[in-house]
Design a protein around this motif. Structure first.
Motif, PDB file in Angstrom:
ATOM      1  N   GLU A  24     -59.375 -44.187  76.053  1.00 59.65           N
ATOM      2  CA  GLU A  24     -58.947 -45.563  75.752  1.00 59.65           C
ATOM      3  C   GLU A  24     -58.134 -46.159  76.894  1.00 59.65           C
ATOM      4  O   GLU A  24     -58.341 -47.300  77.296  1.00 59.65           O
ATOM      5  CB  GLU A  24     -58.056 -45.585  74.501  1.00 59.65           C
ATOM      6  CG  GLU A  24     -58.773 -45.550  73.191  1.00 59.65           C
ATOM      7  CD  GLU A  24     -57.769 -45.653  72.050  1.00 59.65           C
ATOM      8  OE1 GLU A  24     -57.056 -46.672  71.957  1.00 59.65           O
ATOM      9  OE2 GLU A  24     -57.672 -44.703  71.258  1.00 59.65           O
TER      10      GLU A  24
ATOM     11  N   MET B 164     -66.577 -57.817  69.620  1.00 58.36           N
ATOM     12  CA  MET B 164     -67.647 -57.303  70.490  1.00 58.36           C
ATOM     13  C   MET B 164     -67.952 -55.845  70.150  1.00 58.36           C
ATOM     14  O   MET B 164     -67.045 -55.056  69.948  1.00 58.36           O
ATOM     15  CB  MET B 164     -67.215 -57.388  71.958  1.00 58.36           C
ATOM     16  CG  MET B 164     -68.278 -56.901  72.912  1.00 58.36           C
ATOM     17  SD  MET B 164     -67.774 -57.156  74.633  1.00 58.36           S
ATOM     18  CE  MET B 164     -69.340 -56.957  75.468  1.00 58.36           C
TER      19      MET B 164
ATOM     20  N   LYS C  64     -66.714 -46.780  73.783  1.00 55.01           N
ATOM     21  CA  LYS C  64     -67.301 -47.949  73.117  1.00 55.01           C
ATOM     22  C   LYS C  64     -66.206 -48.760  72.418  1.00 55.01           C
ATOM     23  O   LYS C  64     -66.149 -49.991  72.534  1.00 55.01           O
ATOM     24  CB  LYS C  64     -68.348 -47.492  72.103  1.00 55.01           C
ATOM     25  CG  LYS C  64     -69.645 -47.002  72.735  1.00 55.01           C
ATOM     26  CD  LYS C  64     -70.535 -46.273  71.739  1.00 55.01           C
ATOM     27  CE  LYS C  64     -70.795 -47.102  70.497  1.00 55.01           C
ATOM     28  NZ  LYS C  64     -71.548 -46.348  69.471  1.00 55.01           N
ATOM     29  N   GLN C  65     -65.354 -48.052  71.684  1.00 62.69           N
ATOM     30  CA  GLN C  65     -64.265 -48.697  70.940  1.00 62.69           C
ATOM     31  C   GLN C  65     -63.355 -49.520  71.853  1.00 62.69           C
ATOM     32  O   GLN C  65     -62.910 -50.602  71.507  1.00 62.69           O
ATOM     33  CB  GLN C  65     -63.462 -47.592  70.234  1.00 62.69           C
ATOM     34  CG  GLN C  65     -62.006 -47.882  69.925  1.00 62.69           C
ATOM     35  CD  GLN C  65     -61.858 -48.688  68.666  1.00 62.69           C
ATOM     36  OE1 GLN C  65     -62.701 -48.654  67.792  1.00 62.69           O
ATOM     37  NE2 GLN C  65     -60.782 -49.463  68.577  1.00 62.69           N
ATOM     38  N   SER C  66     -63.081 -48.982  73.042  1.00 65.42           N
ATOM     39  CA  SER C  66     -62.129 -49.656  73.926  1.00 65.42           C
ATOM     40  C   SER C  66     -62.849 -50.499  74.977  1.00 65.42           C
ATOM     41  O   SER C  66     -62.242 -50.898  75.975  1.00 65.42           O
ATOM     42  CB  SER C  66     -61.207 -48.633  74.590  1.00 65.42           C
ATOM     43  OG  SER C  66     -61.947 -47.732  75.397  1.00 65.42           O
ATOM     44  N   LEU C  67     -64.133 -50.780  74.713  1.00 63.98           N
ATOM     45  CA  LEU C  67     -64.917 -51.693  75.560  1.00 63.98           C
ATOM     46  C   LEU C  67     -64.964 -51.250  77.020  1.00 63.98           C
ATOM     47  O   LEU C  67     -64.537 -51.981  77.920  1.00 63.98           O
ATOM     48  CB  LEU C  67     -64.384 -53.123  75.453  1.00 63.98           C
ATOM     49  CG  LEU C  67     -64.340 -53.717  74.040  1.00 63.98           C
ATOM     50  CD1 LEU C  67     -63.889 -55.169  74.099  1.00 63.98           C
ATOM     51  CD2 LEU C  67     -65.686 -53.605  73.345  1.00 63.98           C
ATOM     52  N   LYS C  68     -65.472 -50.060  77.229  1.00 69.59           N
ATOM     53  CA  LYS C  68     -65.662 -49.570  78.590  1.00 69.59           C
ATOM     54  C   LYS C  68     -67.135 -49.230  78.773  1.00 69.59           C
ATOM     55  O   LYS C  68     -67.769 -48.667  77.882  1.00 69.59           O
ATOM     56  CB  LYS C  68     -64.817 -48.316  78.823  1.00 69.59           C
ATOM     57  CG  LYS C  68     -63.327 -48.611  78.812  1.00 69.59           C
ATOM     58  CD  LYS C  68     -62.508 -47.367  78.970  1.00 69.59           C
ATOM     59  CE  LYS C  68     -61.068 -47.680  79.317  1.00 69.59           C
ATOM     60  NZ  LYS C  68     -60.424 -48.666  78.446  1.00 69.59           N
TER      61      LYS C  68
END
Lengths: 236, 236
Positions: free
Chosen positions: A98, A1, A131-135
């Motif tokens: 993160e 994702m 974005k990297q850690s899907l927040k």
């Protein structure tokens, strides 16, 4: 994702901004009609369709949204004295984002060697880490203020100050004990040279509880992340 | 408090080695007769007196010693796949040493992009972080081995594997739950591309319990440090 970030949106149409557009169209080679997920940075995820695949200004149609996407069951403010070595503070910003933090306040203490702090780089790091850690929520990075000013204005339900020296006047409890059952927490972490006794006294006067982070002597940025992890573990 | 590290010692006399000698004599300007504290890296702190203040080979007399100085009440082995970006793994080594770890095993998984790893830099970082955080024990940094080999030989009482994918065959429990009451723990952390299903199957067969690290999607090095913090918090 993969998550993208809005520059702005209104009336069902959003724009990604030059950097995100370039990443979306040139790097990931998305095309008109592709479905992508975009965050507003405030906690909402939008499912979108690309209307205009322009690497400088990608335009999307907002199809549906999920509020409080991936939201945490707590609110955490970290007021941390920026380290002499800027990389170490930025590393903290990345890792705290993160793991989970709502607000980062760079604070300048009586004994801080670094007296000025520019927030632009930290803001970019926080965006990227979110974005990297899907927040869907990007932590706020405040403009710097003094430790004393933060102490005076902080209104979290649970206010903690972690420091190293033992003056004996106030026994410190473990951070784990201090945060039990708390969901609105602010934690103050001092500079390499620690807080001044006056800062600690003032904090206690204003309702901050003195805490320790266990038996290891930790660097400023490690102490700050350890505090973030302590709160994180209360809720997993 | 400042700690030094022995190159070697025998019969009441110790040598600091060139780098530590230089730091002690040239940087910190210690002189013959000064009292300094030296660690052996195995857990013992020695109180020493400088006999020969040579910046290339400082010689000290061992006055007294404290075994298990600052020792933790647990033993922790972290088997972590080195990250593509070496800085990120080295950052993990530094932070894990500060917080507390006994052994770091760089492991190469089926999906690791980095297939080789040299341990020299990590060893220096671990030494420096141990001294900085006032520990007499420096974590062992093993030579790299495969994930499969580590799975086959690990004999910790509590063996855990943290991974991201959900295959449904084995529900994962929270790491906090998994480590409760455990004091001899080994934790396997996979590469950016996660473990292969075969590695996870093999680990479970060999007695590893699958765990999750909470709701955040963490980078490899953040996941690894988060696991170290989870164990640390069990004992504070």
């Amino acid at each position: 994702m993969e998550l993208f970030y809005f520059q702005y949106f209104a009336e069902g149409i959003g724009h990604l901004g030059p950097e995100e557009s370039n990443h979306c169209i040139r790097v990931l080679r998305h095309r008109e009609g592709d479905l992508i997920d975009v965050i507003d940075g405030e906690g909402t995820l939008f499912h979108c369709k690309i209307l205009q695949a322009d690497p400088k200004d990608t335009v999307v149609e907002l199809l549906s949204s999920e509020e409080n996407w991936g939201a945490r069951p707590y609110r955490l403010t970290m007021a941390v004295c920026p380290t002499k070595n800027n990389d170490r503070f930025e590393w903290f910003v990345e890792k705290a984002t993160e793991v989970g933090v709502d607000r980062i306040v760079p604070v300048i203490g009586d004994r801080s060697e670094r007296k000025v702090y520019k927030t632009e780089r930290a803001e970019r790091i926080a965006l990227s880490a979110a974005k990297q850690s899907l927040k869907a929520q990007i932590p706020d990075i405040d403009e710097p203020e003094t430790v004393r000013s933060f102490i005076g204005t902080c209104n979290a339900a649970c206010k903690l100050i972690a420091y190293c020296f033992e003056d004996g006047s106030q026994p410190r409890i473990s951070i784990r004990e201090a945060i039990r059952g708390e969901s609105d927490v602010a934690i103050l972490i001092g500079p390499e040279g620690d807080f001044s006794p006056e800062e600690v006294r003032l904090a206690i006067e204003k309702g901050f509880r003195p805490v320790h982070l266990g038996h290891s002597r930790l660097r400023t940025e490690t102490a700050a992340l350890t505090a973030v992890e302590a709160v994180y573990f209360e809720f997993i």
